[in-house]
Design an enzyme around this catalytic site. Structure first.
Site, short mmCIF file in Angstrom:
data_model
loop_
_atom_site.label_atom_id
_atom_site.label_comp_id
_atom_site.label_asym_id
_atom_site.label_seq_id
_atom_site.Cartn_x
_atom_site.Cartn_y
_atom_site.Cartn_z
N SER A 180 0.85 -1.19 0.00
CA SER A 180 0.00 0.00 0.00
C SER A 180 0.89 1.23 0.00
O SER A 180 2.00 1.22 0.53
CB SER A 180 -0.90 0.00 1.24
OG SER A 180 -1.43 1.28 1.48
N SER A 181 0.37 2.32 -0.55
CA SER A 181 1.15 3.56 -0.60
C SER A 181 1.41 4.14 0.79
O SER A 181 2.27 5.01 0.95
CB SER A 181 0.45 4.60 -1.47
OG SER A 181 -0.84 4.88 -0.96
N CYS A 182 0.70 3.65 1.82
CA CYS A 182 0.92 4.19 3.17
C CYS A 182 2.26 3.77 3.75
O CYS A 182 2.63 4.22 4.84
CB CYS A 182 -0.22 3.79 4.10
SG CYS A 182 -0.20 2.06 4.59
N TYR A 221 -0.28 -0.83 10.27
CA TYR A 221 -0.47 -1.48 8.97
C TYR A 221 0.74 -1.24 8.08
O TYR A 221 1.25 -2.16 7.43
CB TYR A 221 -1.74 -0.93 8.32
CG TYR A 221 -2.02 -1.44 6.93
CD1 TYR A 221 -2.49 -2.73 6.73
CD2 TYR A 221 -1.81 -0.64 5.81
CE1 TYR A 221 -2.75 -3.21 5.46
CE2 TYR A 221 -2.07 -1.11 4.53
CZ TYR A 221 -2.54 -2.39 4.37
OH TYR A 221 -2.79 -2.86 3.10
N LYS A 229 3.47 -3.96 6.33
CA LYS A 229 3.75 -4.03 4.90
C LYS A 229 5.23 -3.80 4.60
O LYS A 229 5.82 -4.44 3.72
CB LYS A 229 2.88 -3.02 4.14
CG LYS A 229 1.40 -3.41 4.11
CD LYS A 229 1.19 -4.72 3.36
CE LYS A 229 -0.24 -5.13 3.27
NZ LYS A 229 -0.43 -6.40 2.56
N HIS A 238 -12.67 2.40 2.99
CA HIS A 238 -11.85 3.50 2.49
C HIS A 238 -12.73 4.62 1.95
O HIS A 238 -13.95 4.50 1.89
CB HIS A 238 -10.90 2.98 1.41
CG HIS A 238 -9.76 2.18 1.95
ND1 HIS A 238 -9.66 0.81 1.82
CD2 HIS A 238 -8.65 2.55 2.65
CE1 HIS A 238 -8.55 0.38 2.39
NE2 HIS A 238 -7.93 1.41 2.90
#
Length: 325
Positions: free
Chosen positions: A108-110, A137, A141, A180
C-alpha cells in the site's frame, strides 16, 4: 506465466484479489488456486504450510490482508499489525519452502513517509516517519517488503513487492465505518439520495490530495510485471545487494485530486442533489499521496481507466451487492 500455470491468488474475494481473478481470466489463464478464509486461515502457519505442500503453486499473488480506512486503523491497531505480519510471513515462507517460481506481494502507498516528497518514489521508503494513524499497517507491509528482499538475497527467490496507490472498483468494502474513502462516499451519497437528505458530511477539510487507481488497472499492472522476462524482472529483485532500492514497484496513475473534488465527482456519479459539508474536527491524514510511476511507465505499462467511468462501475457494483434499495 503459462496459461495453464498453477496460480494461487491469496485474498481472491477482496477488491485486489477479485480484480486479479478477472484480469487473469480475461487473458486466458485457467488454473487457479483459491481458498476462502473459512477454508484456509492464512494467519495459521501449519494450515498455510499444509496447503502449499499439497497444492504446489507455480506463482503466487499475495493480495490477502486486513485493510481499512482511518477509523478502522485507529480502532484496531493490534489486529492490523498482528494479522498482516502473520499472513505475509506464513505465505512468503511457504512459497520458498515449496519452490514457487515468482511471488508478487501487494502492499500500500501508506508505507511511504507522512511527509515524503511528492510524487513519491520507491527510494523514499524509510526516509522519515510514517503517518501515525496507519503506522501499524504500514510497518507490517514494510516488513513484508524486507522479507521479500531478504529471501531474494539469501535464497535467490523471485519475490517482488508492488505498492498500489488508493484503489477502488468492483468488490470493494462498503462498510459504514471500516471502508476506504471512495466506497464510504458512495454509500453516504447513495443513502442520502434515497433519504432526500439535505446534505452529506465528509470527514476532514477536503483539502488533502489523493490519487486513485481503478482496481482492474492495478491487476493488469500486476500481471504485466509477473510476466516480465527474466532480463527485466530479476534486476528488480535486489538478489545481489543489501543497499539502494528495495524489490519494490509503484503502481498508480501519476495524477491526484483533492478530497473535495473527489466528493463532488462521487456525488455526480451517484446523482445526489444535496450539499456537501466538511467536518474539520475529523483527521485529514497525510496531506498528499501521489505515486511516482515513472519506472513502471518506462517498462511499458500505463493506467487506462478514467475516473468517472471507473466510479460508475463501482457504484453499480455497490447497488448490486450492498445497497438495501
Amino acid at each position: 506465466m503459462k496459461l495453464d500455470s498453477k496460480i494461487y491468488i491469496a485474498g481472491h474475494r477482496g477488491l485486489v484479489g477479485s480484480a486479479l481473478m478477472r484480469i487473469l481470466r480475461d487473458k486466458g489463464y485457467t488454473n487457479f488456486l483459491t481458498r476462502t478464509h473459512a477454508e484456509l486461515d492464512l494467519t495459521n502457519q501449519a494450515a498455510v504450510e499444509g496447503f502449499f505442500a499439497a497444492e504446489k503453486p507455480d506463482y503466487v499473488f499475495l493480495a490477502a490482508a486486513k485493510v481499512g480506512g482511518i477509523h478502522a486503523n485507529n480502532t484496531y491497531p493490534a489486529e492490523f499489525i498482528r494479522d498482516n505480519l502473520a499472513i505475509q510471513t506464513n505465505v512468503i515462507h511457504a512459497a520458498y519452502k515449496n519452490n514457487v517460481k515468482r511471488l508478487l506481494f501487494l502492499g500500500s502507498s501508506c508505507i511511504y513517509p507522512k511527509l515524503a516528497p511528492q510524487p513519491m518514489k520507491e527510494e523514499h521508503l524509510l526516509t522519515s516517519e510514517l503517518e501515525p494513524t496507519n503506522r501499524p499497517y504500514a510497518l507490517a507491509k514494510i516488513a513484508g517488503i524486507e522479507m521479500c528482499w531478504s529471501y531474494n538475497r539469501q535464497y535467490k527467490t523471485q519475490y517482488l513487492a508492488v505498492m498500489p496507490t488508493n484503489l477502488y472498483g468492483p468488490g470493494d468494502n462498503y462498510h459504514p465505518e471500516n471502508s476506504h474513502v471512495i466506497p464510504a462516499l458512495i454509500r453516504r451519497f447513495h443513502e442520502a439520495k434515497l433519504a432526500n437528505a439535505p446534505s452529506v458530511t465528509v470527514w476532514g477539510t477536503g483539502t488533502p490530495r489523493r490519487e486513485f487507481l481503478y482496481s482492474d488497472d492495478m491487476a493488469d499492472a500486476c500481471v504485466y510485471l509477473m510476466n516480465l522476462p527474466d532480463a527485466q524482472f530479476v534486476p528488480l529483485l535486489g538478489q545481489d545487494r543489501n543497499d539502494g532500492l528495495a524489490p519494490l514497484m509503484n503502481i498508480g496513475v501519476g495524477e491526484d485530486l483533492t478530497i473535495r473534488e473527489l466528493a463532488e465527482t462521487v456525488k455526480n456519479v451517484v446523482g445526489y442533489q444535496g450539499a456537501i459539508e466538511f467536518d474539520s474536527t475529523k483527521p485529514d491524514g497525510t496531506p498528499r499521496k501521489l505515486m511516482d510511476v515513472g519506472r513502471l511507465n518506462a517498462m511499458g505499462w500505463k493506467a487506462s481507466t478514467l475516473m468517472k467511468g471507473g466510479l460508475a462501475v463501482a457504484y453499480q457494483d455497490f447497488i448490486a451487492s450492498n445497497a438495501n434499495s
